[in-house]
Design a protein around this motif. Structure first.
Motif, short mmCIF file in Angstrom:
data_model
loop_
_atom_site.label_atom_id
_atom_site.label_comp_id
_atom_site.label_asym_id
_atom_site.label_seq_id
_atom_site.Cartn_x
_atom_site.Cartn_y
_atom_site.Cartn_z
N PHE A 138 2.06 -10.57 -7.28
CA PHE A 138 1.02 -9.88 -6.53
C PHE A 138 0.64 -10.58 -5.23
O PHE A 138 -0.26 -10.12 -4.53
CB PHE A 138 -0.23 -9.66 -7.40
CG PHE A 138 -0.88 -10.92 -7.90
CD1 PHE A 138 -1.90 -11.53 -7.19
CD2 PHE A 138 -0.50 -11.47 -9.10
CE1 PHE A 138 -2.51 -12.68 -7.66
CE2 PHE A 138 -1.10 -12.63 -9.59
CZ PHE A 138 -2.12 -13.23 -8.86
N ASP A 139 1.32 -11.67 -4.88
CA ASP A 139 1.07 -12.33 -3.60
C ASP A 139 2.28 -12.17 -2.70
O ASP A 139 3.42 -12.40 -3.13
CB ASP A 139 0.80 -13.82 -3.81
CG ASP A 139 -0.68 -14.10 -4.06
OD1 ASP A 139 -1.50 -13.69 -3.22
OD2 ASP A 139 -1.01 -14.72 -5.09
N PHE A 140 2.04 -11.80 -1.44
CA PHE A 140 3.11 -11.66 -0.47
C PHE A 140 2.77 -12.51 0.75
O PHE A 140 1.63 -12.92 0.96
CB PHE A 140 3.31 -10.20 -0.08
CG PHE A 140 2.08 -9.55 0.50
CD1 PHE A 140 1.88 -9.50 1.88
CD2 PHE A 140 1.13 -8.98 -0.32
CE1 PHE A 140 0.74 -8.92 2.42
CE2 PHE A 140 -0.02 -8.40 0.21
CZ PHE A 140 -0.21 -8.37 1.58
N TRP A 141 3.77 -12.79 1.58
CA TRP A 141 3.60 -13.68 2.73
C TRP A 141 3.10 -12.85 3.91
O TRP A 141 3.86 -12.31 4.70
CB TRP A 141 4.92 -14.36 3.06
CG TRP A 141 4.81 -15.46 4.07
CD1 TRP A 141 5.32 -15.46 5.33
CD2 TRP A 141 4.16 -16.72 3.91
NE1 TRP A 141 5.05 -16.64 5.97
CE2 TRP A 141 4.34 -17.44 5.12
CE3 TRP A 141 3.45 -17.33 2.87
CZ2 TRP A 141 3.82 -18.72 5.31
CZ3 TRP A 141 2.95 -18.60 3.07
CH2 TRP A 141 3.13 -19.28 4.27
N ALA A 142 1.77 -12.78 4.02
CA ALA A 142 1.15 -11.93 5.03
C ALA A 142 1.27 -12.48 6.44
O ALA A 142 1.12 -11.74 7.42
CB ALA A 142 -0.33 -11.70 4.68
N LYS A 143 1.54 -13.77 6.56
CA LYS A 143 1.55 -14.41 7.88
C LYS A 143 2.70 -13.94 8.76
O LYS A 143 2.60 -13.97 9.98
CB LYS A 143 1.61 -15.93 7.72
CG LYS A 143 0.33 -16.57 7.23
CD LYS A 143 0.52 -18.06 7.03
CE LYS A 143 -0.82 -18.73 6.74
NZ LYS A 143 -1.71 -18.71 7.90
N ALA A 144 3.81 -13.57 8.16
CA ALA A 144 5.00 -13.23 8.95
C ALA A 144 5.73 -12.06 8.32
O ALA A 144 6.65 -12.24 7.52
CB ALA A 144 5.92 -14.44 9.07
N PRO A 145 5.34 -10.84 8.66
CA PRO A 145 6.03 -9.66 8.10
C PRO A 145 7.50 -9.65 8.53
O PRO A 145 7.86 -10.10 9.61
CB PRO A 145 5.28 -8.48 8.71
CG PRO A 145 4.00 -9.05 9.25
CD PRO A 145 4.26 -10.47 9.59
N ASN A 146 8.32 -9.09 7.66
CA ASN A 146 9.71 -8.85 8.05
C ASN A 146 9.79 -7.74 9.08
O ASN A 146 10.66 -7.75 9.96
CB ASN A 146 10.54 -8.43 6.83
CG ASN A 146 10.51 -9.47 5.74
OD1 ASN A 146 10.17 -10.61 5.98
ND2 ASN A 146 10.86 -9.07 4.53
N TRP A 147 8.90 -6.78 8.94
CA TRP A 147 8.86 -5.63 9.85
C TRP A 147 7.49 -4.99 9.73
O TRP A 147 6.93 -4.88 8.63
CB TRP A 147 9.95 -4.63 9.47
CG TRP A 147 9.99 -3.40 10.32
CD1 TRP A 147 10.77 -3.19 11.43
CD2 TRP A 147 9.23 -2.19 10.14
NE1 TRP A 147 10.53 -1.94 11.95
CE2 TRP A 147 9.59 -1.30 11.18
CE3 TRP A 147 8.28 -1.77 9.21
CZ2 TRP A 147 9.04 -0.03 11.30
CZ3 TRP A 147 7.72 -0.51 9.34
CH2 TRP A 147 8.11 0.35 10.37
N VAL A 148 6.92 -4.58 10.85
CA VAL A 148 5.68 -3.81 10.86
C VAL A 148 5.83 -2.68 11.86
O VAL A 148 6.36 -2.87 12.97
CB VAL A 148 4.47 -4.69 11.24
CG1 VAL A 148 3.25 -3.83 11.56
CG2 VAL A 148 4.12 -5.63 10.11
N GLY A 149 5.39 -1.51 11.48
CA GLY A 149 5.43 -0.36 12.39
C GLY A 149 4.30 0.60 12.09
O GLY A 149 3.57 0.44 11.10
N THR A 150 4.15 1.60 12.93
CA THR A 150 3.07 2.56 12.75
C THR A 150 3.60 3.99 12.82
O THR A 150 4.61 4.27 13.48
CB THR A 150 1.99 2.39 13.84
OG1 THR A 150 2.56 2.64 15.12
CG2 THR A 150 1.40 0.99 13.81
#
Length: 758
Positions: free
Chosen positions: A155-167
């Motif tokens: 339930f924990d993910f690495w929020a500091k560095a996404p692999n990809w973010v888009g809108t």
């Protein structure tokens, strides 16, 4: 609505008491801008940049491409796909008093976890949005991204560095709440399977995701609940990434993947042995001296029949009815037959010294030998002070403190789980007449009470006598007793860099440890496996690779962790437990196995590069052990390579074409103890000197084979073998000695005997 795992909130409060708070570190994960760096990742890092056009090149609103073509792709999804509610409609709160957070009023992350079974190419995902304002402008951008794992807790993910973010934009959301797709311009390669997350960040009042009406009874094991939420600003001055919780409903998210490599079970590098014994604690030892390593699994003795199978001989050997946790083999009276010390992690039951009668049976001589583990200072919740009178022995190891040729014993005693109070370790020296004398608190050994989980003896500084590394749990400093000669030791853990890295008042949670020369510079290095919670990531000791320098000081080469993969190549797992070092492909570099405790946590496998760094290859390895604990290695089937016992037996099936040459060495003492336990063996081949040590026990109460295994790479012969026995005496056997065989070397005997059996 029912909120599960309230014990997690309690654990947070308890965590402040047990594990301490960091100083003023803060970490508030913020949603990253669109367009991550291109590339691939072996553990979810890197990814394709965000796009701005659809499949046909027409402009779309937002930075993510639309028109996700799912033809031929595998869809990973949970739940029934029917929206039921969302977090903004909930009124429940987290915590109590001043640390109370009303969920629908907080900045939060929502996340859906997916487990990739094979290496994959991720093309995109779909989500169902809820909570859109009635007057939301069509151009309102809805951000979501793909994230790597953080600790493998589910339930924990690495929020500091996404692999990809888009809108995508609100105007593209179906009024009835249909699926909204996010397509990557280029698929993201995930070379090593494991956990990945689709997640998004929402401030108060911003849109969130729908979830369905599914509700499992519990979230244990973690794969029962694939959804989670994180409050990044909650307790941010105390915890690394705020507060995270598994969520007992399924967010409506679908991930589209293309599996790129799908190995069958038969193609794995390690194959499960048929009808294997199973246990969480393991030691290899040739109890009947026939050349085949037998197996002690917990308190059960299994005889190796030499045909790849084992038979339970516990009762026949006189070990039935002993409720021990595990044990270690050592010939304490030098009669040529390995004896057995069985330790018991119990407050009310004793340990056992079992003397081998040299006929396949053992006799209980514990009390006659003076190995008494009763104590009168910690009754661990027993108000009567009648039952909990024994030390909870978590591990033990044989070693020769004085170099006098007789094995002594160190017993690592753990803690009381009722109130986290500790016990003093016990040290017994061999009186050479079948009895032992307690030397606890004398000769430099401390009487402090510590939560010891293991002891790993070795001649760490190469001076010919045996030192001791003591791994401690519950954020206590590890200990290192340097043998100063003359039966005296001095505790040098902090001075030599082996205590762990201190943050405030706390060190690590070291469960297991393993010695080995990781860079082939002819001195021993150490791997210390630590349990480190994501909430305390910023000050916890993660698993450490401690490299020994020319001055005898050890340096941790794993950090700093700028992402959940260390500089040494180890991925961060919250519950790393016990490490094992051996050369499984015989290229001359030690490889690494690390188990992980708790359900759903996999065992990691790494190829050693020969410079103190490693490459993760758990997928190809095929070690299916989850919730693993003890691990040990031996060539149990005499085929010239090392096999692994990790909860059960795995046979080395690495292709012969990928293996180098090998040499196995069985050292025996005459003036030194018969089993040569504690000896350092140096094999020179191809101009490189590689070293191994004969184990009397390793860092979590286990034991690797006394038949030492050297990978030689391309070298077909050995130039020289040196054995440094406890006490410092050295014997030399000059070459050439042919590779790909087992040799038997006896102190003061120049003969090199060969063969699988003595």
């Amino acid at each position: 609505m029912k909120q599960i795992r309230r014990d997690w909130a309690l654990a947070v409060v308890v965590g402040v008491v047990l594990f301490g708070a960091c100083s003023d570190d803060t970490a508030t994960p913020a949603a990253s801008s669109a367009g991550g760096a291109g590339g691939t990742s072996s553990d979810g890092g890197g990814g394709a940049g965000a796009g701005g056009t659809g499949a046909g090149g027409a402009a779309v609103c937002g930075t993510a491409a639309s028109a996700l073509d799912t033809t031929g792709l595998t869809v990973l999804a949970y739940g029934d796909g029917t929206p039921a509610s969302n977090l903004r409609e909930q009124t429940f709160q987290i915590g109590t008093g001043a640390n109370t957070y009303v969920l629908n009023e907080e900045s939060l992350f929502e996340a859906a976890r997916f487990e990739l079974e094979h290496p994959a190419r991720i093309h995109g995902f779909e989500v169902m949005w809820a909570g859109l304002p009635d007057a939301a402008p069509p151009e309102l951008e809805l951000e979501a991204g793909l994230y790597g794992d953080f600790g493998y807790n589910g339930f924990d993910f690495w929020a500091k560095a996404p692999n990809w973010v888009g809108t995508r934009c609100a105007g593209d959301v179906d009024a009835k709440g249909g699926w909204l797709s996010y397509r990557f311009d280029a698929p993201i390669e995930v070379e090593h399977p494991g956990l990945v997350y689709v997640a998004h960040h929402a401030n108060p009042g911003e849109p969130v995701w729908w979830f369905d009406a599914s509700e499992p009874e519990s979230c244990e094991p973690f794969d029962a609940c694939p959804s989670a939420y994180n409050l990044p600003n909650a307790e941010a001055n105390t915890y690394f990434n705020g507060l995270s919780f598994p969520f007992q409903r399924d967010f409506l998210v679908r991930l589209y993947v293309e599996y790129t490599t799908e190995l069958t079970p038969a193609e794995r590098l390690f194959q499960p042995a048929k009808a294997s014994p199973e246990n969480a604690h393991v030691s290899w030892g040739d109890y009947d001296v026939d050349g085949f390593d037998d197996l002690l699994a917990g308190n059960t003795l299994h005889k190796n029949q030499g045909d790849g199978t084992f038979v339970d001989v516990t009762a026949a050997a006189g070990l039935a009815g002993i409720g021990a946790t595990g044990g270690v083999f050592g010939d304490y009276d030098n009669d040529g037959c390995p004896d057995l010390f069985l330790y018991t992690e119990s407050y009310s039951q004793r340990d056992y010294l079992m003397h081998s009668e040299c006929d396949g049976t053992f006799t209980d001589v514990t009390l006659a030998a003076g190995l008494d583990d009763t104590q009168s200072y910690n009754y661990c919740g027993d108000a009567t002070k009648l039952t909990n009178t024994h030390t909870p022995s978590a591990a033990a190891a044989w070693f020769d403190l004085e170099g006098d040729g007789f094995l002594d014993l160190y017993v690592a005693n753990f803690n009381c789980w009722v109130d986290y109070s500790y016990y003093a370790d016990t040290v017994f020296t061999n009186d050479k007449d079948g009895t032992f004398t307690s030397k606890t608190g004398t000769q430099g050994f401390k009487t402090i009470k510590t939560p010891s989980r293991g002891v790993a003896p070795a001649d760490a500084d190469g001076d010919g006598d045996i030192d001791l590394f003591i791994n401690n749990y519950v954020l206590a400093a590890n200990l290192f007793y340097r043998n100063d000669g003359g039966a005296m030791v001095s505790e040098q853990g902090k001075a030599l860099g082996l205590a762990g890295t201190k943050s405030g008042f706390y060190y690590g949670h070291t469960i297991g440890a393993a010695w080995g020369d990781l860079d082939n510079d002819a001195d021993l290095d150490l791997v210390a496996a630590n349990l480190a919670h994501p909430r305390f990531f910023h000050f916890s000791d993660k698993t450490q690779v401690l490299m020994q320098g020319p001055n005898g000081v050890f340096t941790d080469t794993t950090g700093p962790f700028e992402e959940p993969v260390s500089l040494a190549g180890l991925r961060y797992q919250e519950t790393h437990s016990v490490p094992l070092l051996a050369d499984f492909d015989q290229d001359g570099a030690l490889d690494l196995v690390i188990t992980a405790i708790y359900a759903g946590r996999p065992t990691d496998f790494y190829w050693g590069k020969g410079d103190g760094t490693f490459t993760l290859d758990a997928y190809h390895a095929g070690l299916t052990t989850e919730n693993g604990w003890g691990v040990a290695a031996a060539d149990y089937d005499h085929d010239g390579d090392m096999d692994i016992f990790a909860s059960s037996l795995f046979v080395n099936a690495v292709s012969p074409q990928k293996k180098g040459h090998f040499l196995q060495v069985r050292a025996r003492g005459t003036k030194a103890n018969r089993d040569a336990i504690g000896a350092t063996v140096k094999v020179k081949a191809g101009g490189i000197t590689r070293i191994r040590h004969v184990q009397g026990g390793t860092g979590k109460g286990g034991q690797d084979s006394l038949y030492l295994h050297f990978g030689l790479g391309s070298a077909a012969s050995v130039e020289e073998i040196r054995v440094v026995y406890p006490g410092g005496k050295e014997s030399v056997w000059p070459g050439p000695i042919a590779a790909d065989q087992r040799v038997w070397l006896t102190e003061d005997d120049p003969t090199v005997a060969t063969g699988w059996a003595p």
